[in-house]
Design a protein around this motif. Structure first.
Motif, PDB file in Angstrom:
ATOM      1  N   VAL A  55       0.947  -1.258   0.126  1.00 26.75           N
ATOM      2  CA  VAL A  55      -0.025   0.115  -0.052  1.00 26.75           C
ATOM      3  C   VAL A  55       1.048   1.114  -0.313  1.00 26.75           C
ATOM      4  N   ILE A  56       0.887   1.893  -1.162  1.00 27.43           N
ATOM      5  CA  ILE A  56       1.260   3.523  -0.876  1.00 27.43           C
ATOM      6  C   ILE A  56       0.163   5.321  -0.525  1.00 27.43           C
ATOM      7  N   MET A  57       0.639   5.007   0.608  1.00 28.93           N
ATOM      8  CA  MET A  57      -0.064   6.623   1.511  1.00 28.93           C
ATOM      9  C   MET A  57       0.011   7.608   0.856  1.00 28.93           C
ATOM     10  N   TYR A  77       4.212   1.892   2.126  1.00 29.65           N
ATOM     11  CA  TYR A  77       5.014   3.111   2.128  1.00 29.65           C
ATOM     12  C   TYR A  77       4.533   4.490   2.200  1.00 29.65           C
ATOM     13  N   LEU A  78       4.878   5.255   2.508  1.00 28.20           N
ATOM     14  CA  LEU A  78       4.884   7.274   2.326  1.00 28.20           C
ATOM     15  C   LEU A  78       5.151   7.308   1.034  1.00 28.20           C
ATOM     16  N   ALA A  79       4.204   8.210   0.772  1.00 26.82           N
ATOM     17  CA  ALA A  79       5.034   8.265  -1.173  1.00 26.82           C
ATOM     18  C   ALA A  79       5.744   8.936  -0.991  1.00 26.82           C
ATOM     19  N   ASN A  80       6.127  10.300  -0.351  1.00 23.55           N
ATOM     20  CA  ASN A  80       7.631  10.891   0.593  1.00 23.55           C
ATOM     21  C   ASN A  80       7.613  11.089   1.480  1.00 23.55           C
ATOM     22  N   PRO A  81       8.508  10.788   2.273  1.00 23.37           N
ATOM     23  CA  PRO A  81       9.070  10.838   3.721  1.00 23.37           C
ATOM     24  C   PRO A  81       9.188  11.958   4.187  1.00 23.37           C
ATOM     25  N   ASP A 269       7.103  11.733  -7.104  1.00 26.07           N
ATOM     26  CA  ASP A 269       7.100  11.050  -5.936  1.00 26.07           C
ATOM     27  C   ASP A 269       6.253   9.136  -5.964  1.00 26.07           C
ATOM     28  N   VAL A 270       4.971   9.180  -6.561  1.00 26.06           N
ATOM     29  CA  VAL A 270       4.063   8.134  -6.890  1.00 26.06           C
ATOM     30  C   VAL A 270       5.202   7.392  -7.638  1.00 26.06           C
ATOM     31  N   LEU A 271       5.424   7.675  -8.831  1.00 29.12           N
ATOM     32  CA  LEU A 271       5.875   6.666 -10.011  1.00 29.12           C
ATOM     33  C   LEU A 271       6.609   6.238  -9.487  1.00 29.12           C
ATOM     34  N   ASN A 272       7.803   6.767  -8.629  1.00 31.70           N
ATOM     35  CA  ASN A 272       9.372   6.452  -7.702  1.00 31.70           C
ATOM     36  C   ASN A 272       8.760   5.072  -6.821  1.00 31.70           C
ATOM     37  N   PHE A 278      12.264   5.426  -4.478  1.00 29.14           N
ATOM     38  CA  PHE A 278      11.655   6.562  -3.394  1.00 29.14           C
ATOM     39  C   PHE A 278      10.403   6.251  -2.447  1.00 29.14           C
ATOM     40  N   GLY A 279      10.378   6.714  -1.279  1.00 23.30           N
ATOM     41  CA  GLY A 279       9.464   6.468  -0.792  1.00 23.30           C
ATOM     42  C   GLY A 279       9.796   5.979   0.721  1.00 23.30           C
TER      43      GLY A 279
END
Length: 303
Positions: A55-57, A77-81, A269-272, A278-279
């Motif tokens: 899951v990506i938030m 995952y948090l998409a952008n830390p 960010d979501v793509l990576n 990333f994330g």
């Protein structure tokens, strides 16, 4: 270009069995690739129901932590830390532990916008849409409401039979909006309904035609017969409502009501994050997981 990135995200999430969650405050290009869009806790509930293992938030840190608590067997995952929440971070476990010692007979109610660590010493969680219902159901008449004093004030006024202790905390973005902003907006749009989030200051909330959560505001606007609305919450909601209801007009209460933490997450960010470059994976210690889950489970039981 945007469409190409979106198509790659959609392709990757299918290949890698990923569920993407996007909070309402995210930009439209992110909402378009999400499996679920909504308020933070509702997204966590949806994530717990899907079969996806990852899951990506697309939101902020406390939201990703809540997803992990409700779905401990999933990789979250948090998409952008860097996407945090000033309200969630302004009170810590040690501070509230000291406050609890001063008010031992008070039930500690934690807004969902708190860290998982802080939730471990609280009695029950609430969302902006469930806070009134849950506080009303509590056996205790003494409530220590944290961290948002504005939401706490709004709840306390509807429950005069209970004693509320409020600390000086809240959302800096919503707190920016003032009575002068309301007066100016109403002067420019005298026929518009004023819809506001209870994280706003009490004197602003008092002037509203409707008070509610982000999704509550959106639902009210969509279902109302009115054609014009002043929106007293994060300005991305104005954009979303304009796109979903082109036959109606929406105006921001203040051009400065922008959550920079929510805007930190980009489509790239979501793509990576889908690529695995990333994330940040959310990992919770057992003690924090158990304590925070108890607080959230009590919210589910009552709400």
């Amino acid at each position: 270009m945007i469409t190409d990135i979106q198509q790659e995200i959609i392709k990757l999430k299918k290949e890698k069995d990923i569920c993407i969650l996007a909070h309402c405050y995210q930009n439209p290009e992110i909402l378009e690739v999400a499996d679920f869009v909504g308020d933070s806790f509702a997204l966590s509930v949806e994530a717990s129901k899907v079969s996806n293992k990852t899951v990506i938030m697309c939101g902020v840190r406390f939201m990703a932590e809540t997803v992990k608590i409700l779905s401990p067997d999933k990789t979250v995952y948090l998409a952008n830390p860097s996407a945090g929440c000033p309200m969630a971070e302004m009170m810590d476990k040690e501070t509230i532990a000291q406050v609890k010692e001063k008010y031992p007979d008070y039930t500690v109610v934690a807004y969902i916008n708190t860290t998982s660590e802080l939730k471990t010493i609280c009695d029950v969680c609430v969302t902006s849409s469930s806070a009134l219902k849950i506080c009303k159901k509590l056996d205790s008449d003494n409530i220590l409401f944290i961290p948002d004093c504005n939401l706490g004030d709004w709840i306390s006024k509807q429950l005069p039979e209970k004693n509320f202790k409020l600390l000086n905390g809240g959302c800096p973005t919503h707190a920016k909006m003032s009575v002068k902003d309301v007066q100016n907006a109403k002067a420019q749009h005298p026929g518009a309904k004023f819809l506001v989030h209870p994280e706003c200051k009490p004197d602003v909330v008092a002037l509203a035609d409707y008070v509610g959560s982000t999704t509550g505001i959106m639902s009210f606007a969509k279902e109302s017969d009115a054609k014009e609305f002043i929106i007293g919450t994060e300005n991305s909601i104005v954009t979303h409502l304009q796109l979903e209801c082109p036959d109606k007009s929406f105006y921001p209460l203040s051009k400065d009501c922008i959550c920079h933490n929510m805007k930190a997450t980009t489509l790239v960010d979501v793509l990576n994050c889908c690529k695995g470059t990333f994330g940040e994976e959310i990992v919770l210690d057992e003690e924090i997981y158990v304590g925070a889950k108890r607080c959230i489970d009590e919210m589910i039981r009552l709400g």
